[in-house]
Each structure stands twice: as structure tokens, then as C-alpha cells.
Design a protein around this motif. Structure first.
Motif, PDB file in Angstrom:
ATOM      1  N   GLY A  16      -0.533   5.297   8.016  1.00  0.00           N
ATOM      2  CA  GLY A  16       0.693   4.607   8.401  1.00  0.00           C
ATOM      3  C   GLY A  16       0.413   3.448   9.341  1.00  0.00           C
ATOM      4  O   GLY A  16       1.024   2.375   9.247  1.00  0.00           O
ATOM      5  N   ALA A  17      -0.538   3.652  10.258  1.00  0.00           N
ATOM      6  CA  ALA A  17      -0.900   2.590  11.195  1.00  0.00           C
ATOM      7  C   ALA A  17      -1.646   1.449  10.505  1.00  0.00           C
ATOM      8  O   ALA A  17      -1.706   0.338  11.039  1.00  0.00           O
ATOM      9  CB  ALA A  17      -1.757   3.160  12.326  1.00  0.00           C
ATOM     10  N   VAL A  56       4.736   8.376   0.982  1.00  0.00           N
ATOM     11  CA  VAL A  56       5.737   9.053   0.154  1.00  0.00           C
ATOM     12  C   VAL A  56       6.365  10.166   0.987  1.00  0.00           C
ATOM     13  O   VAL A  56       5.658  11.004   1.537  1.00  0.00           O
ATOM     14  CB  VAL A  56       5.092   9.631  -1.120  1.00  0.00           C
ATOM     15  N   GLY A  57       7.681  10.138   1.105  1.00  0.00           N
ATOM     16  CA  GLY A  57       8.368  11.116   1.945  1.00  0.00           C
ATOM     17  C   GLY A  57       8.382  10.744   3.409  1.00  0.00           C
ATOM     18  O   GLY A  57       8.939  11.487   4.223  1.00  0.00           O
ATOM     19  N   GLY A  58       7.740   9.627   3.755  1.00  0.00           N
ATOM     20  CA  GLY A  58       7.771   9.154   5.139  1.00  0.00           C
ATOM     21  C   GLY A  58       6.774   9.830   6.060  1.00  0.00           C
ATOM     22  O   GLY A  58       6.664   9.445   7.228  1.00  0.00           O
ATOM     23  N   LEU A  68      -3.141  14.059  10.429  1.00  0.00           N
ATOM     24  CA  LEU A  68      -3.997  13.014  11.003  1.00  0.00           C
ATOM     25  C   LEU A  68      -4.133  11.837  10.050  1.00  0.00           C
ATOM     26  O   LEU A  68      -4.043  10.667  10.453  1.00  0.00           O
ATOM     27  CB  LEU A  68      -5.371  13.603  11.329  1.00  0.00           C
ATOM     28  N   MET A  69      -4.345  12.117   8.755  1.00  0.00           N
ATOM     29  CA  MET A  69      -4.507  11.039   7.794  1.00  0.00           C
ATOM     30  C   MET A  69      -3.216  10.260   7.592  1.00  0.00           C
ATOM     31  O   MET A  69      -3.228   9.031   7.440  1.00  0.00           O
ATOM     32  CB  MET A  69      -5.006  11.589   6.455  1.00  0.00           C
ATOM     33  N   ARG A 123       0.837  -1.192   0.000  1.00  0.00           N
ATOM     34  CA  ARG A 123       0.000   0.000   0.000  1.00  0.00           C
ATOM     35  C   ARG A 123       0.878   1.250   0.000  1.00  0.00           C
ATOM     36  O   ARG A 123       1.733   1.406   0.877  1.00  0.00           O
ATOM     37  CB  ARG A 123      -0.909   0.022   1.233  1.00  0.00           C
ATOM     38  N   ILE A 124       0.652   2.120  -0.954  1.00  0.00           N
ATOM     39  CA  ILE A 124       1.434   3.351  -1.082  1.00  0.00           C
ATOM     40  C   ILE A 124       0.483   4.547  -0.989  1.00  0.00           C
ATOM     41  O   ILE A 124      -0.587   4.544  -1.618  1.00  0.00           O
ATOM     42  CB  ILE A 124       2.201   3.413  -2.422  1.00  0.00           C
ATOM     43  N   ALA A 125       0.854   5.568  -0.227  1.00  0.00           N
ATOM     44  CA  ALA A 125      -0.002   6.744  -0.068  1.00  0.00           C
ATOM     45  C   ALA A 125       0.823   8.024  -0.156  1.00  0.00           C
ATOM     46  O   ALA A 125       1.919   8.116   0.402  1.00  0.00           O
ATOM     47  CB  ALA A 125      -0.735   6.691   1.267  1.00  0.00           C
ATOM     48  N   LEU A 126       0.280   9.012  -0.865  1.00  0.00           N
ATOM     49  CA  LEU A 126       0.811  10.374  -0.856  1.00  0.00           C
ATOM     50  C   LEU A 126      -0.234  11.245  -0.175  1.00  0.00           C
ATOM     51  O   LEU A 126      -1.384  11.322  -0.630  1.00  0.00           O
ATOM     52  CB  LEU A 126       1.074  10.878  -2.275  1.00  0.00           C
TER      53      LEU A 126
END
Length: 402
Positions: free
Chosen positions: A63-64, A70-72, A57-58, A32-35
Motif C-alpha cells: 500500500g505504501a 483488493v478489499g482495501g 505486513l505485505m 498497481r493492483i494487489a490481492l
């Protein structure tokens, strides 16, 4: 000895770690990848209070839930150049992923039917400036296409008022335009196309606040999830804001949190315990009744024998009176032994009747007789040749029945 204990502790720790990994495997098996982008500190227009907080918050929430960010972390207050770099990096990282998610909070405008995300340094003076100073949402969609993902999610909490309405972009409309979702894509808007969403007054927008809470719920598939978010926002805003979803067919089922495995529900017993004699203890008079159904039966039988458990002192007083009548120790306790005795009293129920004599013109002779719990009462009143026979129940006065 110490070495043996140490080896055992190490082995147990390794086993516990293996179990934790095995339990987490179903949720983390997907790539799963999120920006996540949040723009609040606008330089040329009124800043927004909540988008940077919403994005943080998102990012923490996703992350949890097993998303690689992206970018940590959340990307906050990006100018045009930084947004282009972040979107391009997102496009590279989603290659071969299972799920790609893009979240944006901040100003967004529609111009000529296209939706644009507004970097913090944007300062357009004419409509033609938007292509150079803002980020077209279609650019984000193109980064996801052809990546091999089975699900793409685009979440836009960006449907606020057009901040450039008085500065040359008069042709832009309020809110965002509806977009056609590409294959395998779901687009979620904070409100209906063409409408304006609220920024929020408690640190977070109503939409992101509901979204961050709902995605943590186990067992909701992606469509159920966004439906629940929509209902929550509608309630929180008294119907003023209603989120919107545009979707193409999606292969398979996606859960932010998979359903949890729970044991099958136990079927409740339909009948009360019959209290067979072979299951009672040696002295049932010392075994208190705990079962609600049996206590209810005892109460009903007290009523039948005319010992009212709804007196001021309740069940205890009624039981005490009954125990005194049947020569038991007056403890006032509801026990198995007492209930068994009461079941044998069915043939001792008091009777009652009124019988008029042949000459009803004269005042009747009233005779009462009651037998219950081993005792009997009688009362007679004579007046003429008519006869009335009337039962008296234990514990009641004659005048209450006449």
C-alpha cells in the motif's frame, strides 16, 4: 494586510502540494493492483502462527508503494467461498492495470503436479476433494491473463509441510511444484520446488520478512529485488531455505521503488593545496593547518629534520622543539607559516658519513658534525690515526648512533 498575508500563505501551501504531487508522480503513474491473502486459523489441521501477520505486513508495505489492495487491506483467514470471491474480484480489478500482484501466505500443497492454496476450512479425505475444497494457483494465473497488464507477479509463501499426509492425500508431495510462468509473469516461491519453507519463529516467515524489507529499496528492478530476497533468506536460514523464481520474458523494467536522482559524485583533488603565497592570510603563523595532506607533509618534514612526531607527546612536542630551534614562539601549533618555513629548510638537512683513514688496523678517530635548523654540534673521539666522521642529528645523543 491580513488578507494579503492569508493569500500568500494559501499560495505557498498550494505550491508545496503541487511539488509533492509532481515528486510522487513517477512512482504513482502506474496502476498497481494487489490481492494479499494470509491464512493462519485452520479449523481441521494445525493452525499456523505467522501467515496472517505476514499478509498484514505485505499489505501495509505494498500500500505504501502505490498498490491498490483488493478489499482495501489484507484478506485474512478465508474459507473456500471467500477465496473464490477474492480471486474473482482481483481478476476484474486488474483489467487495464499496469502491474498485478498476488501474494499468499499459508498452507499450500501439490497434488498430481498442480499447486493448491488451502482455505482455513479445508478438510479433504481423498485426492478428488481438492478441486472443491482448495484453490488451484492456475485459477489465479488465468485471472491475470488477457488483462492487459505488462507485469504479473505471483508470490507464494506457502511451501510448508503437507498437513494432509495422514488424512487421505498421501499422493501429494512436500512443498509446491514448479509452474510454467505465462507471458509477462514472474512467480516467486518461498523455497525451491519440492522443498519445504520455514514458518518462522519471530512473528514473520524468513521469506516475507526479507521481501517486505527489500521491496522498499530504491533502484532495484524486479529481478534484482527477488535475487536479493533469495540471498537474504539463504543467509537467515544458514542455507536450509533458498527461494526460487520462475519467469517468462517481461516487457520493460519494473521497480517497486524507482531509482532516486542524486547529484554526480564530486572528484576528490589528487594533489594537496600548494599554499601559494598570494592565497595566504596576512599572518600565516596564525592560520592552523586543516588539510590532511598538508599535515602529513609537515609530519614528514619533521622526520627529515629529526624531530620525531611519534614521541609520547606527539606532534605538539615535536613542533615545539622545532620552533625553539628556529626562534619561533613555542606554541606547538601546526600552522601554514611553519610549513612554509620548513619547505625552505631543505638545504639545511643534516649530513652524515663515516670515513676510515688509510690505516684501518688502528682504532679510528671519531668526529661528528651536524648542522641543521641553524645550529651545529660536534663531538670527537681520538684513538690512533684512523678517522671516522659521523653526523649528529639535532635532538639525538651520540651514543644512540654509535
Amino acid at each position: 494586510m491580513c488578507a494579503r498575508i492569508f493569500n500568500r500563505v494559501v499560495g505557498l501551501a498550494a505550491l508545496a502540494a503541487a511539488l509533492l504531487v509532481a515528486g510522487a508522480a513517477p512512482a504513482s503513474a502506474e496502476k498497481r493492483i494487489a490481492l494479499v491473502v494470509g491464512n493462519s486459523a485452520y479449523k481441521n489441521i494445525t493452525p499456523l502462527d505467522n501467515p496472517s501477520k505476514d499478509a498484514s505486513l505485505m499489505a501495509e508495505t505494498l500500500g505504501a508503494l502505490g498498490f491498490t489492495l483488493v478489499g482495501g487491506r489484507a484478506q485474512l483467514d478465508l474459507d473456500k467461498s471467500a477465496m473464490d470471491i477474492a480471486v474473482q474480484s482481483f481478476g476484474r480489478q486488474v483489467q487495464g492495470a499496469d502491474v498485478a500482484l498476488f501474494y499468499y501466505a499459508g498452507h499450500g500443497v501439490q497434488v498430481a503436479g498442480s499447486n493448491y492454496l488451502v482455505p482455513v476450512g479445508a478438510n479433504p479425505t481423498r485426492e478428488a476433494d481438492v478441486d472443491f475444497q482448495m484453490t488451484d494457483v492456475n485459477l489465479v494465473l488465468r485471472q491475470m491473463q488477457g488483462s492487459g497488464t505488462r507485469l504479473n507477479l505471483v508470490i507464494l509463501d506457502a511451501c510448508r509441510n503437507n498437513p494432509f499426509g495422514s488424512r487421505g492425500l498421501r499422493s501429494s508431495d512436500g512443498g509446491l511444484a514448479q509452474m510454467r510462468a505465462p507471458e509477462g509473469t514472474l512467480i516467486s516461491y518461498a523455497t525451491q520446488p519440492g522443498n519445504v519453507a520455514q514458518d518462522g519463529s519471530d512473528g514473520h516467515s524468513p521469506y516475507t520478512k526479507a521481501l517486505a524489507a527489500t521491496v522498499r529499496t530504491a533502484g532495484l528492478d524486479v529481478f534484482q529485488n527477488f535475487n536479493q530476497v533469495g540471498l537474504a533468506v539463504k543467509r537467515a536460514t544458514s542455507g536450509a531455505q533458498q527461494p526460487w523464481v520462475s519467469s517468462s520474458p517481461i516487457d520493460g523494467t519494473f521497480y517497486f521503488v524507482p531509482p532516486t536522482q542524486s547529484p554526480p559524485p564530486q572528484v576528490a583533488a589528487m594533489q594537496p593545496d600548494p599554499l601559494p603565497a598570494d592565497r595566504l592570510r596576512a599572518d600565516p603563523d596564525r592560520v592552523p593547518l586543516r588539510d590532511a595532506a598538508l599535515l602529513s607533509e609537515l609530519s614528514e618534514r619533521l622526520y627529515e629534520l629529526n624531530f620525531d612526531p611519534d614521541t609520547p607527546d606527539g606532534l605538539t612536542r615535536a613542533i615545539t622543539k622545532l620552533q625553539q630551534r628556529i626562534s619561533m614562539a613555542p606554541t606547538g601549533e601546526a600552522t601554514e607559516g611553519l610549513l612554509l618555513r620548513m619547505r625552505k629548510m631543505e638545504d639545511l638537512k643534516p649530513w652524515g658519513s663515516i670515513v676510515y683513514g688509510p690505516d684501518s688496523s688502528k682504532s679510528p678517530r671519531v668526529t661528528s658534525n651536524s648542522s641543521g635548523c641553524g645550529q651545529s654540534n660536534s663531538s670527537t673521539r681520538e684513538a690512533g690515526q684512523g678517522t671516522v666522521s659521523l653526523s649528529l642529528f639535532p635532538g639525538q645523543e651520540l651514543q644512540r648512533l654509535l
